[in-house]
Every structure is written in C-alpha cells, then in structure tokens.
Write an enzyme that holds these catalytic residues in place. Sequence first.
Site, PDB file in Angstrom:
ATOM      1  N   ASP A 108       0.867  -1.187   0.000  1.00  0.00           N
ATOM      2  CA  ASP A 108       0.000   0.000   0.000  1.00  0.00           C
ATOM      3  C   ASP A 108       0.903   1.237   0.000  1.00  0.00           C
ATOM      4  O   ASP A 108       1.802   1.341  -0.836  1.00  0.00           O
ATOM      5  CB  ASP A 108      -0.951  -0.054   1.205  1.00  0.00           C
ATOM      6  CG  ASP A 108      -1.932   1.107   1.256  1.00  0.00           C
ATOM      7  OD1 ASP A 108      -2.911   1.092   0.493  1.00  0.00           O
ATOM      8  OD2 ASP A 108      -1.715   2.037   2.055  1.00  0.00           O
ATOM      9  N   HIS A 137      -6.963  -6.226  -1.298  1.00  0.00           N
ATOM     10  CA  HIS A 137      -5.882  -5.269  -1.078  1.00  0.00           C
ATOM     11  C   HIS A 137      -4.916  -5.681   0.021  1.00  0.00           C
ATOM     12  O   HIS A 137      -3.734  -5.381  -0.060  1.00  0.00           O
ATOM     13  CB  HIS A 137      -6.474  -3.900  -0.736  1.00  0.00           C
ATOM     14  CG  HIS A 137      -5.453  -2.833  -0.566  1.00  0.00           C
ATOM     15  ND1 HIS A 137      -4.629  -2.413  -1.588  1.00  0.00           N
ATOM     16  CD2 HIS A 137      -5.088  -2.106   0.531  1.00  0.00           C
ATOM     17  CE1 HIS A 137      -3.829  -1.459  -1.154  1.00  0.00           C
ATOM     18  NE2 HIS A 137      -4.071  -1.268   0.136  1.00  0.00           N
TER      19      HIS A 137
END
Length: 335
Positions: A107, A307
């Site tokens: 991320d 994610h």
Amino acid sequence: MATEMLQTRTIRTDGLTQQVLEGGYEGGDAPLVLLIHGFPELGISWRAQVAALAEAGFHAVAPDMRGYGGTDRPGRTEDHTILHLVGDMVDLVRALGRSTCVVVGHDWGAPVAWHCALMRPDMFTAVAGLSVPFQPRRAKGPPTPAMEALSKRSGRGELYMNQFQAPDTHRMFEADVATALRKGFYAYDGATPTERQSTGFIAPGHDFISEVAEDATLPPWMSEDHFAEYVAAFTGSGFKGPLDWYRCLDLNWSLTAFLQGQKIHQPAMFMVGERDPVRHYAGQHEVGLKDWLTDLRSQTVVPAAGHWLQQERPDIVNPALLDFVKSVHTGYFGE
C-alpha cells in the site's frame, strides 16, 4: 519461527524513535529485510512474513511508520514527505547496524519502498512492492489536480485521496476508530462481494467511512484479537499523521524533480490481488512496469485476493517473497 517468538522493541534513530516488530538473528550477518506497511496498518500487518523470513535465516524488521502506532508522531504536516519517510528507513537500517537490505512495501509502504530503491540504491539492494506498482513522477504536474480530473472523468464521485487533503479529515476516523477500521478493512478485502467493495471514488454527500455499508464485518483473516491491536494503536496515535502522508502528495512532487525519468535497476518484484480495489485507479501503472523496473524478476496477480495481500494470502506471499530474497542472497545461502 512461530509468531509468538517475535519481539517488539523501540529503536532511537537520528530522526525519531521507531517501534519495530522483529524476528531473526541480530547483530550478525543475516541479511536484513525491511517491511514497510501502508494505511491504515502497522508493523504487525507483516507478522506472518516476519516469522517466515526469520525462520528462513533472515533478520526481518517491520516498523510502525512515522505518525503510526508506537513510533513518534511529528506534529507538522510537512514533516511527512517522501524524503522524511525514506530518511527514516535509511536511519533505521543504520541503527540496526547494517549498510544494506532488501526493502518490501505494501500500500503506501510500496511507494516508500520504490523511493528507497530510487534514492539509495547503494543501501536498498533489492525491492518488492505489494498492491501499489511503481509510479514514475508525472512530468505534467502534481498529482492532486490529475486525480481531480480523473474523478470528473469517472462520473463516480471524488477520489478518496482528494478528500483526504482537507486538514480535518482525520477527525472522522477518530470519532469511532473501531468502525472506521472495520469498514476500511472490509471495503478493500478480497472476500467482500464486488458490489460492496470500494472503488476508491466517494459519491456526493458521502465520505470514506459513510460510503461503506453499516453491516460491514471483519475480513475472514482478521481475528477479534488482531483487530483489537489495531483499534488500541490508532486510538492512541490518531489518524492525523497517517493522513498527513496524503496531504504531502503535491509537496512530494515538488521535492522530487531530481528523480524525473529515473528507473530502478535493482532486482524487483511486484504482487497485486486480482480483486484489489486500488486497481480501479492505479492499475494502469501495472502495464509497462518492466520499462521502469529494469530487473523485474516477477509480476504476480493473486487470484481472488483483495488489497490486504500479505494478511489475506500469506500462503502465496510468503513463498514468493522468500524465493525473491533468497535469489538476491545466493552467496549467503550457498546456492
């Protein structure tokens, strides 16, 4: 190495005191692997990888980043630029008594890792990114106006990163930390139905939290005890520091003109979840990665994953990461 054998400690570097999750041999020549988390996460998001790397003979260290958890939280927004974040990692490597390491980021941690490799190739001798591909500096201007244009073209609302530019946006997260985190993890998870996942675009009249269904649940991989660790940490540290990273996006652009056009030549790898919502607005950068990562050893799309890749699918991430770091340390392992 079982996860309960890992240790948490604080390390004083030149710039600040950093809290780290650590496993593996200290003080010797075991190769160092630095694992950088993203938003809204902590060093503990790498627990499975720290354990696996330590078991394989590496010294693995996952810090709480600047503004997060047990690490210091500078008060000024402008103290959260990419130069500060890379500098923190340089200082941490030095404080650990090392001069080189493999850097891994997920991320927001992925851009930090990519920039570690760009700015200090002598220290960061290999780099791996999860979920967010390398994105070269945009020659046409700073990112937030470009993201505003993307929002208008999409017709789906405002990209959340633009919403995060407001100086008080962190307060909506701090009003109910548990709900904010639960909704955030749910909206970007691979097990969440497509129609309930975030697209990254916020409809008019909503915000990052209200956009997500009230009945959002914890992802299958997130235990109540693990979630409680996040809630306690963010209740203590707040969200201003983490959101200041986003508020420095345009400042980062102005500070990094010297990197325009620069490529990464160290060994590199990239992994992304097939169902990662970030691909709605950053996926175009997955194409042409080899043009910028000249020694890209693998580029993997993990089926059905979302994610939170290293926490959702350690069964896939750990072997891939171990293969990569061993491949750049063949001399140490006698291969």
